[in-house]
Enzyme design. Structure first.
Site, PDB file in Angstrom:
ATOM      1  N   TYR A  37      17.773  43.135 -25.050  1.00 25.64           N
ATOM      2  CA  TYR A  37      16.519  43.855 -24.861  1.00 25.64           C
ATOM      3  C   TYR A  37      15.343  42.889 -24.937  1.00 25.64           C
ATOM      4  CZ  TYR A  37      19.029  48.255 -25.841  1.00 25.64           C
ATOM      5  OH  TYR A  37      19.874  49.320 -25.817  1.00 25.64           O
ATOM      6  N   ARG A 223       9.763  47.762 -14.644  1.00 27.84           N
ATOM      7  CA  ARG A 223      10.834  47.056 -15.341  1.00 27.84           C
ATOM      8  C   ARG A 223      12.155  47.641 -14.889  1.00 27.84           C
ATOM      9  NH1 ARG A 223      12.974  49.941 -19.944  1.00 27.84           N
ATOM     10  NH2 ARG A 223      13.756  48.017 -20.843  1.00 27.84           N
ATOM     11  N   ASN A 225      16.106  48.816 -16.174  1.00 28.14           N
ATOM     12  CA  ASN A 225      17.024  49.108 -17.267  1.00 28.14           C
ATOM     13  C   ASN A 225      18.378  49.410 -16.627  1.00 28.14           C
ATOM     14  OD1 ASN A 225      17.599  49.509 -20.059  1.00 28.14           O
ATOM     15  ND2 ASN A 225      17.747  51.707 -19.622  1.00 28.14           N
ATOM     16  N   GLU A 265      18.210  51.447 -13.390  1.00 30.65           N
ATOM     17  CA  GLU A 265      16.990  52.236 -13.276  1.00 30.65           C
ATOM     18  C   GLU A 265      15.822  51.317 -12.963  1.00 30.65           C
ATOM     19  OE1 GLU A 265      18.125  55.682 -16.576  1.00 30.65           O
ATOM     20  OE2 GLU A 265      16.708  54.109 -17.095  1.00 30.65           O
ATOM     21  N   TYR A 316      25.909  51.942 -27.669  1.00 33.51           N
ATOM     22  CA  TYR A 316      24.797  52.830 -27.298  1.00 33.51           C
ATOM     23  C   TYR A 316      24.895  53.242 -25.834  1.00 33.51           C
ATOM     24  CZ  TYR A 316      20.119  54.351 -26.029  1.00 33.51           C
ATOM     25  OH  TYR A 316      19.063  55.070 -25.533  1.00 33.51           O
ATOM     26  N   LYS A 317      25.247  52.303 -24.969  1.00 32.59           N
ATOM     27  CA  LYS A 317      25.340  52.599 -23.548  1.00 32.59           C
ATOM     28  C   LYS A 317      26.615  53.360 -23.201  1.00 32.59           C
ATOM     29  CE  LYS A 317      22.510  48.567 -22.252  1.00 32.59           C
ATOM     30  NZ  LYS A 317      21.435  49.123 -21.407  1.00 32.59           N
TER      31      LYS A 317
HETATM   32  C1  HEM Z   1       6.441  55.504 -21.122  1.00 42.66           C
HETATM   33  C2  HEM Z   1       7.502  55.352 -20.451  1.00 42.66           C
HETATM   34  C3  HEM Z   1       8.883  55.404 -21.039  1.00 42.66           C
HETATM   35  C4  HEM Z   1       9.666  56.497 -21.193  1.00 42.66           C
HETATM   36  C5  HEM Z   1       9.312  57.943 -20.840  1.00 42.66           C
HETATM   37  C6  HEM Z   1      10.912  56.048 -21.764  1.00 42.66           C
HETATM   38  C7  HEM Z   1      11.969  56.878 -22.089  1.00 42.66           C
HETATM   39  C8  HEM Z   1      13.165  56.470 -22.626  1.00 42.66           C
HETATM   40  C9  HEM Z   1      14.221  57.349 -23.034  1.00 42.66           C
HETATM   41  C10 HEM Z   1      14.171  58.869 -22.966  1.00 42.66           C
HETATM   42  C11 HEM Z   1      15.241  56.589 -23.485  1.00 42.66           C
HETATM   43  C12 HEM Z   1      16.572  57.103 -24.018  1.00 42.66           C
HETATM   44  C13 HEM Z   1      16.524  57.227 -25.528  1.00 42.66           C
HETATM   45  C14 HEM Z   1      17.726  57.984 -26.096  1.00 42.66           C
HETATM   46  O1  HEM Z   1      18.776  57.358 -26.348  1.00 42.66           O
HETATM   47  O2  HEM Z   1      17.616  59.206 -26.309  1.00 42.66           O
HETATM   48  C15 HEM Z   1      14.833  55.214 -23.360  1.00 42.66           C
HETATM   49  C16 HEM Z   1      15.603  54.104 -23.681  1.00 42.66           C
HETATM   50  C17 HEM Z   1      15.120  52.818 -23.707  1.00 42.66           C
HETATM   51  N1  HEM Z   1      13.829  52.407 -23.429  1.00 42.66           N
HETATM   52 FE1  HEM Z   1      12.331  53.549 -22.739  1.00 42.66          FE
HETATM   53  N2  HEM Z   1      10.872  54.696 -21.938  1.00 42.66           N
HETATM   54  C18 HEM Z   1       9.641  54.259 -21.517  1.00 42.66           C
HETATM   55  C19 HEM Z   1       9.183  52.968 -21.516  1.00 42.66           C
HETATM   56  C20 HEM Z   1       9.874  51.895 -21.999  1.00 42.66           C
HETATM   57  C21 HEM Z   1       9.370  50.553 -21.993  1.00 42.66           C
HETATM   58  C22 HEM Z   1       8.019  50.089 -21.466  1.00 42.66           C
HETATM   59  C23 HEM Z   1      10.324  49.773 -22.536  1.00 42.66           C
HETATM   60  C24 HEM Z   1      10.175  48.275 -22.681  1.00 42.66           C
HETATM   61  C25 HEM Z   1      10.889  47.478 -23.337  1.00 42.66           C
HETATM   62  C26 HEM Z   1      11.459  50.647 -22.866  1.00 42.66           C
HETATM   63  C27 HEM Z   1      12.658  50.250 -23.427  1.00 42.66           C
HETATM   64  C28 HEM Z   1      13.770  51.053 -23.597  1.00 42.66           C
HETATM   65  C29 HEM Z   1      15.067  50.552 -23.989  1.00 42.66           C
HETATM   66  C30 HEM Z   1      15.425  49.100 -24.277  1.00 42.66           C
HETATM   67  C31 HEM Z   1      15.921  51.658 -24.041  1.00 42.66           C
HETATM   68  C32 HEM Z   1      17.429  51.632 -24.312  1.00 42.66           C
HETATM   69  C33 HEM Z   1      18.094  51.623 -22.958  1.00 42.66           C
HETATM   70  C34 HEM Z   1      19.557  51.236 -22.912  1.00 42.66           C
HETATM   71  O3  HEM Z   1      20.038  50.394 -23.682  1.00 42.66           O
HETATM   72  O4  HEM Z   1      20.254  51.739 -22.001  1.00 42.66           O
HETATM   73  N3  HEM Z   1      11.139  51.917 -22.534  1.00 42.66           N
HETATM   74  N4  HEM Z   1      13.559  55.169 -22.841  1.00 42.66           N
END
Ligand code: HEM
Lengths: 355, 206
Positions: A37, A223, A225, A265, A316-317
């Site tokens: 991350y 970004r 993901n 994504e 987690y994934k």
């Molecule tokens: C404002 C916009 C954003 C929304 C609505 C959003 C929403 C989400 C949601 C709903 C999750 C899943 C959480 C769960 O497990 O329930 C997630 C995961 C995550 N988000 Fe965001 N996010 C946003 C922006 C960002 C930004 C800017 C970062 C920058 C680093 C970020 C980093 C992450 C990471 C690292 C994960 C874990 C993903 C994975 O390992 O698959 N997010 N996000």
């Protein structure tokens, strides 16, 4: 170029396929041979011609079929699209952003005619030709956010900005990587990210929030993901996990190349003009392992990334149980040669597989 | 009774403090079961300072399984208004009525189970009461209010992990992910990837 739209499914018989064009332009998310991350955000100012970064809202061969899949999800569960009462203005902002962007970026597919508040929207691929009054909800068949996101690939979270935080107060979420809008609606940035491992401790969310709150109108950011999905299933929702979870156990050494998909994504961030809300489109791209490894660099690299990924992230994934099977398959496409820096496949310069 | 120390958890999970008297024009106190003890402690602190707190207090109390154990002692605090009710749902119209003409300067004190605190806090938020004027203290059962992410039904007072959804019957595991809007933790099917393989339920935090 004109896009040949596929007639395909993301459920039941899973007839989804990527054409050679779609494989070539797939947004491979790893710029080096390992992954952790990070605050991986950059300006969203286009990209190489033909790439998924070129247009503001990428339209590809899956457009019509993805919109059909969204309609099925919404018919079964209307809670996938929700908007708290104060978010209607942001919905109009979003409708305008998408209609203007798509009609400018794809004039042969989408057209917008405006005469004051009297608008006409033509969506040729979906066969829509609607006239309505901008800002008058009664002139559209759905609320403005729902109306336009039923016609746009990718999920959409619409964030209200107040009290030095972002609040997930509206969304259209039908292609999500296992999180629930109905549960998360109304949460702030730290709350909805609560389940993510390690990133909080690394300070990533604090820095990311600061960046997002400063995104200005006309200067969007983006970004990538990624995660893993067995079968090209768009709707990997927690709501339906008791139905699709079993598919994760159906992976075998024989079917993994076709069944296992890398799910990427493309996340973008736009400031909206009237509401000052932030919209967060989450566009999902799927690619089967067997298609991905046709790019030698990507095959080499994916093997190394998955092999060395920290256990917390693989858990987690949701693919920790299938990681050994994945590595067995992917190792066949890793000959140990070095890879060029950056995400592009570099097909002309990277050597073919040496084994 | 000693207070339960919840283990460190994720950012969406609520944390609770200890009630302390604050200056205010009116004081709304809501508690269930052993939450009464937190109100008694609060009144003792206020009494020591002779703050007149109880004379401006409205107590809503749901004894639940504690029956009469605390009712007389709460009444003896001489609050301006004292209500004893059989359940949160029964008390809800009264709570909403009270909130409908809440003024600036109202102080709110919530005590008892996570379910009571969460549901009352959601009502306060919906009524526009600033979070800064709401205090919470956990007492008594560590049971949780759980939403089934699949059928959306709420199961109250869940004390084991996993548990059976009271609505759809799926076997759910207990997550720490919490929605303030729903006042509930999230429950997710535990045997989706191995149907029928449901571990023995274990009491929470054991
Ligand atoms: C404002 C916009 C954003 C929304 C609505 C959003 C929403 C989400 C949601 C709903 C999750 C899943 C959480 C769960 O497990 O329930 C997630 C995961 C995550 N988000 Fe965001 N996010 C946003 C922006 C960002 C930004 C800017 C970062 C920058 C680093 C970020 C980093 C992450 C990471 C690292 C994960 C874990 C993903 C994975 O390992 O698959 N997010 N996000």
């Amino acid at each position: 170029m004109t896009i040949q739209f596929n007639d395909e499914t993301f459920r039941d018989d899973y007839s989804f396929r990527n054409s050679p064009w779609a494989i070539k332009r797939f947004p491979f998310p790893f710029h080096e041979d390992s992954y952790m991350y990070s605050v991986n955000m950059e300006q969203h100012r286009g990209g190489p011609a033909g790439s998924v970064f070129e247009k503001r809202f990428d339209v590809d061969e899956h457009y019509i079929s993805e919109m059909r899949d969204r309609a099925i999800v919404l018919a079964e569960d209307p809670l996938r699209c929700q908007s708290l009462p104060h978010m209607t203005l942001a919905g109009w902002d979003l409708l305008e952003l998408i209609m203007v962007s798509k009609s400018e970026d794809y004039p042969d597919l989408f057209q917008l005619y405006r005469d004051g508040n009297r608008w006409r929207w033509v969506n040729k691929p979906l066969g829509i030709d609607d006239s309505f009054t901008f800002m008058d909800e009664t002139t559209l068949p759905h609320g403005p956010m729902e109306y336009i996101t039923r016609q746009t690939q990718g999920d959409f979270a619409v964030l209200d900005q107040r009290d030095d935080n972002l609040w997930m107060d509206a969304g259209m979420i039908t292609t999500q990587a296992d999180w629930s809008l109905d549960f998360d609606i109304g949460m702030n940035f730290f709350e909805w990210h609560a389940p993510v491992p390690l990133a909080h401790e690394m300070g990533i969310f604090k820095r990311a929030l600061k960046f997002l709150m400063n995104v200005q109108q006309g200067a969007p950011a983006r970004r990538l993901n990624w995660t893993m999905t067995v079968n090209p299933l768009l709707d990997t929702s927690p709501e339906n996990y008791h139905k699709w979870g079993i598919q994760k156990t159906e992976l075998t050494a024989e079917n993994i190349g076709a069944k296992q998909h890398l799910r990427v994504e493309l996340q973008t961030f736009y400031r909206l003009p009237r509401s000052n809300a932030l919209v967060f489109p989450i566009r999902c791209y799927l690619i089967a392992f067997q298609d991905l490894v046709t790019m030698p660099k990507w095959g080499r690299r994916l093997h190394r990334v998955i092999r060395d990924l920290p256990e917390e992230l693989a858990t987690y994934k949701g693919f920790i149980a299938n990681r050994p099977l994945m590595l067995e398959y992917l190792s066949r496409f890793d000959d140990g040669l070095p890879t060029s820096p950056g995400v592009w496949a570099d097909l002309e310069t990277e050597p073919p597989l040496q084994k | 009774m000693s207070k339960f120390q919840f283990p460190q958890s994720i950012a969406s999970r609520p944390v609770y403090g200890t009630l302390a008297p604050r200056p205010g024009k009116a004081h709304l106190m809501m508690a269930d079961a052993e939450g009464a003890e937190a109100l008694l402690d609060l009144a003792a602190q206020a009494g020591a300072r002779d703050s007149g707190l109880m004379a401006k207090a409205h107590i809503l109390y749901l004894p639940r399984q504690t029956g009469e154990a605390f009712v007389d002692r709460l009444r003896a605090l001489n609050p301006a208004q004292f209500y004893v009710g059989p359940s949160f749902d029964a008390a809800l119209p009264r709570l909403r009525r009270v909130l409908s003409d809440a003024h600036m300067g109202l102080q709110v004190y919530l005590a008892g189970t996570e379910g009571l605190i969460g549901r009352a806090a959601a009502e306060l938020a919906a009524a526009g009461i600033p979070v800064g004027s709401v205090q919470t203290e956990h007492r008594g059962s560590v049971a949780r209010r759980m939403q089934c992410v699949h059928c959306k039904g709420i199961t109250e007072d869940v004390i084991t992990d996993p548990f059976v959804c009271a609505h759809c019957g799926l076997n759910l595991f207990v997550r720490d992910h919490y929605s303030r809007r729903l006042a509930a933790f999230q429950g997710v099917c535990i045997d989706a990837e191995d149907p029928g393989n449901v571990p023995e339920p274990v009491e929470l935090y054991r």
